[in-house]
Design an enzyme around this catalytic site. Sequence first.
Site, PDB file in Angstrom:
ATOM      1  N   HIS A 449       0.810  -1.209   0.000  1.00 19.82           N
ATOM      2  CA  HIS A 449       0.000   0.000   0.000  1.00 19.82           C
ATOM      3  C   HIS A 449       0.848   1.266   0.000  1.00 19.82           C
ATOM      4  CE1 HIS A 449      -3.194  -2.886   0.887  1.00 19.82           C
ATOM      5  NE2 HIS A 449      -3.876  -2.067   0.133  1.00 19.82           N
ATOM      6  N   ARG A 556     -10.549   4.328  -1.248  1.00 26.04           N
ATOM      7  CA  ARG A 556     -10.071   3.452  -0.154  1.00 26.04           C
ATOM      8  C   ARG A 556     -10.375   4.149   1.165  1.00 26.04           C
ATOM      9  NH1 ARG A 556      -5.496   2.323  -3.930  1.00 26.04           N
ATOM     10  NH2 ARG A 556      -5.326   0.074  -4.168  1.00 26.04           N
ATOM     11  N   ARG A 592     -15.488   2.186  -1.344  1.00 32.46           N
ATOM     12  CA  ARG A 592     -15.242   0.829  -0.839  1.00 32.46           C
ATOM     13  C   ARG A 592     -15.305   0.855   0.678  1.00 32.46           C
ATOM     14  NH1 ARG A 592      -9.620  -2.168  -1.864  1.00 32.46           N
ATOM     15  NH2 ARG A 592      -8.903  -0.729  -0.269  1.00 32.46           N
ATOM     16  N   GLU A 688     -11.100 -10.003  -5.813  1.00 30.78           N
ATOM     17  CA  GLU A 688      -9.670 -10.001  -5.492  1.00 30.78           C
ATOM     18  C   GLU A 688      -9.248 -11.279  -4.778  1.00 30.78           C
ATOM     19  OE1 GLU A 688      -8.698  -6.699  -2.935  1.00 30.78           O
ATOM     20  OE2 GLU A 688     -10.556  -6.847  -1.809  1.00 30.78           O
ATOM     21  N   ASN A 711      -4.234  -6.430  -7.407  1.00 27.76           N
ATOM     22  CA  ASN A 711      -3.117  -6.533  -6.446  1.00 27.76           C
ATOM     23  C   ASN A 711      -3.288  -7.765  -5.572  1.00 27.76           C
ATOM     24  OD1 ASN A 711      -2.630  -4.019  -7.490  1.00 27.76           O
ATOM     25  ND2 ASN A 711      -3.526  -2.936  -5.764  1.00 27.76           N
ATOM     26  N   ASP A 712      -4.466  -7.858  -4.965  1.00 32.08           N
ATOM     27  CA  ASP A 712      -4.688  -9.018  -4.108  1.00 32.08           C
ATOM     28  C   ASP A 712      -4.940 -10.270  -4.935  1.00 32.08           C
ATOM     29  OD1 ASP A 712      -4.336  -8.263  -1.404  1.00 32.08           O
ATOM     30  OD2 ASP A 712      -6.092  -6.964  -1.603  1.00 32.08           O
ATOM     31  N   ARG A 722       2.271  -9.614  -1.494  1.00 34.98           N
ATOM     32  CA  ARG A 722       2.455  -8.383  -2.262  1.00 34.98           C
ATOM     33  C   ARG A 722       3.459  -7.432  -1.625  1.00 34.98           C
ATOM     34  NH1 ARG A 722      -3.474  -5.602  -1.767  1.00 34.98           N
ATOM     35  NH2 ARG A 722      -2.444  -3.656  -2.286  1.00 34.98           N
ATOM     36  N   CYS A 759      -9.502  -2.112 -10.600  1.00 38.82           N
ATOM     37  CA  CYS A 759      -8.996  -1.002  -9.788  1.00 38.82           C
ATOM     38  C   CYS A 759      -7.666  -1.352  -9.144  1.00 38.82           C
ATOM     39  CB  CYS A 759     -10.019  -0.578  -8.741  1.00 38.82           C
ATOM     40  SG  CYS A 759     -10.408  -1.883  -7.579  1.00 38.82           S
TER      41      CYS A 759
HETATM   42  C1  PEP Z   1      -6.451  -4.682  -5.003  1.00 39.73           C
HETATM   43  O1  PEP Z   1      -6.275  -5.590  -4.176  1.00 39.73           O
HETATM   44  O2  PEP Z   1      -6.119  -4.779  -6.199  1.00 39.73           O
HETATM   45  C2  PEP Z   1      -7.069  -3.417  -4.594  1.00 39.73           C
HETATM   46  C3  PEP Z   1      -7.346  -2.488  -5.461  1.00 39.73           C
HETATM   47  O3  PEP Z   1      -7.253  -3.241  -3.253  1.00 39.73           O
HETATM   48  P1  PEP Z   1      -6.080  -2.830  -2.252  1.00 39.73           P
HETATM   49  O4  PEP Z   1      -4.853  -2.568  -3.076  1.00 39.73           O
HETATM   50  O5  PEP Z   1      -6.526  -1.644  -1.502  1.00 39.73           O
HETATM   51  O6  PEP Z   1      -5.943  -4.046  -1.385  1.00 39.73           O
HETATM   52 MG    MG Z   2      -7.225  -5.470  -2.227  1.00 41.61          MG
END
Ligand code: PEP
Ligand code: MG
Length: 829
Positions: A449, A556, A592, A688, A711-712, A722, A759
């Site tokens: 993050h 977020r 979200r 995700e 990402n997740d 990650r 996203c």
């Molecule tokens: C993701 O997981 O791709 C996402 C957009 O959520 P975050 O990065 O806040 O976990």
């Molecule tokens: Mg995520």
Amino acid sequence: MVGIVLVSHSWKLAEGAAELAREMGGPDVKLETAGGLDAPDHPVGTDAVLVLGAIERAWSDDGVVVLMDLGSAVLSAEMALEMLPDDKRAKVLLCEAPFIEGAVAAAVTAKLGATAEQVATEARGGLAPKVAHLGGPEAPTAEAPQTFDAGQARSIRLVVPNPHGLHARPAARFVQVASGFDADVRVANLTAGRGPVTARSLNAVATLGVGKGDEIEVLATGNEADRALDAVRALAERGFDEEIEPEVPATVTPSAGPEAPAGALAGVPTSPGVALGVARRFHPPTLDAPERQAADPEAELRALDDALSATAVDIEAQRAAVAGRVGTYQAAIFDAHRLFLQDEMLVEPVRAAIRDDRRAAPNAWKEAVEAMAAAWEALEDEYLRARAADLRSVGLQVLAHLLGVPVPRPSLTGAGILVAPDLTPADAAGLDPALALGIATAFGGPTSHAAILARSLGIPAVVGLGESALRIAEGTALALDGDAGLLYVDPPPRLATGFEERRRAAADADREARAEAHTPATTLDGVPIEVAANVGSPEEIAAAVEAGCDGVGLFRTEFLFMERGQMPSEDEQEAAYRRAAEALGGRPMVVRTLDVGADKPLPYLAQPPEANPFLGVRGLRLGLERPDLLETQLRAIVRAAADHPVRVMFPMVATLEELRSARAAVAAAAEGLGVPMPEGLQVGIMVEVPSAALIAPVLAAEVDFFSIGTNDLTQYALAADRGNERVAALSDALHPAVLRLIAATCEAAAAHDRWVGVCGELAGDALATPVLLGLGVRELSMSAPAIPAVKRAVRAVDLGRAREHAARALGLPSAEAVREMLRTEAGAA
Ligand code: PEP
Ligand code: MG
């Protein structure tokens, strides 16, 4: 293997002792705990039934050794024993050994295949190393005298390089390795003239007091004496399996890694662009505590206790976050931080100053911390001297609680390239792009993050450069390449000029893309694509609109909950959502719900430690576990949605039941407010977790939209954390495995006429635009600085061709092959 049970009054103590013992004995030691009554609700107390359960779980026909802390822990253990059938009772041994030291010694000995009696004997001797180190009455010795024919023994001599010698962890590794053979192994500390002692006893080895640079002699007899000595030699060459920093001068002469050009350190490219500047470290923050007398000393004492407790909660959250990101070993520093809070040498003088001199808690505390930090700094041992910085950091957190202000963030003293071990999301959120021209971190992954925040601030960044980055002296000239993931130390003038040219060319291209960023992006065949922004606060929206966003595809909201002492109220949240919606001037906004847990803990929301926080209670799981939090947030969203185009989205949905519970919570929020569901309030979920993509046909019938969190999704599909730079190469969202999950989601959505967005960070990568659109994605949401370039990429997409490429990509063997194909296509277009 003998089983071990740890019985404590305190759930945390039992878990902590178990963690330590497993760390020394290995994860497969049969070790169970019975701490507290019913944690986490009743973490203190003992219960015979819980002890009985732990004995059953740890059961082994070789026997079970039970260690207890005080008072009723002993009584509960005795009661548990009575509840056992006779034949089992005979194999359980209640052992009076010291709790912590005994647990560690027992774990290491059990792992060696010792009998229950041997395990108990070794546990009883657990205090011996401490006694040997500190002096005092002789501790019971664990080592049974045995004959050893030194004349027949083979031997090797080794110098121990570890900074703290053979302290607990390396000593435990030594015992494990040396005892794995059909050989009698002994070890002596030649430097201190101690030993030899048996290598089968952790206590005995630790009692040798082997310090850094000490020479030890390892002797072995028996059939496998040579193999045992070879294994010990190999272990010593590996630094006894402890990470040992090479000693290097304060200014680094970068040793180029395998892929780094000469003079550069190689890391993971994280935020594009180049930067030139001097190395900058975070400047430790301070807080003023003006001198003031205590009007009510009792109230000041209570305030002190509250601040200490609140800081303990913060530290636990920080520990969990770091453990999640870089591992339990690095997180151990926070255990030391917690100990400062309980240190009577620190806290008692503060209490005395409040009680006897009527001084106010903040200034008494600040002064005591300074005095103790100065005392640490006066020590000879460099390692101990460095603890002064830890003490000051903890002191500042307590002071902030006492003053009722947020903990100030570290800052930069001037413009340059920030060099740091890793960034917390809060650190990154507080960065000023005018000062932080670039970011270089030793640890961390590209979709952590903190990295995402760097991208949203448009700051070029490279993470995972390794520990040598931390030895770059403040003020050293640096050149950072955020596209290639390189950091040049003292760059030659030619390289610096080249970087300056690249910076200018990038700025020109950016200007061109920005010039057309405010018109909608449609593909060559006329299909409109929504290009939206990811934000963490209403304040970021102006920059997103300026960058040309068509809306917000991911708000977020967790960042509204961080950096504060308690939850924002319903009214505060509503105000924030309204501010954001108003700044968007009628553009849609996907809010979200709270996605905390894992690397985004909330300091005021204590969660029990989790071994795998990314697989634990995070996102919607926490919302469903704490319906009060979710309900407050949903009420605020529903209120804002009454007159703004707001959409609501749930993170970390893995099952249909979760989705239904979440939807029911939205309906309940509207009902609780006594209002109808706002017209047009779309309810969607993040895809995700791989399970959500795989059951998308079922979920699609019950959502209005999907937004894919690559990402997740990538971290879970490829089992690659990650935030861990060592597996960063694995977590490439363009891997065909991830693309197949995206394809499955889009297919299911199309069958139900739902829209799909992305996203995750992949949405902001213009190279990926054709493949995402080809798979069926119709909304892309990203860090604001990426919007102009992605809009430009959308305008170059021919959907017919993109579909063909997407179908081809699904059949390719690797992420690299997909990238290669996309690069070739982009070049041909
Ligand atoms: C993701 O997981 O791709 C996402 C957009 O959520 P975050 O990065 O806040 O976990
Ligand atoms: Mg995520």
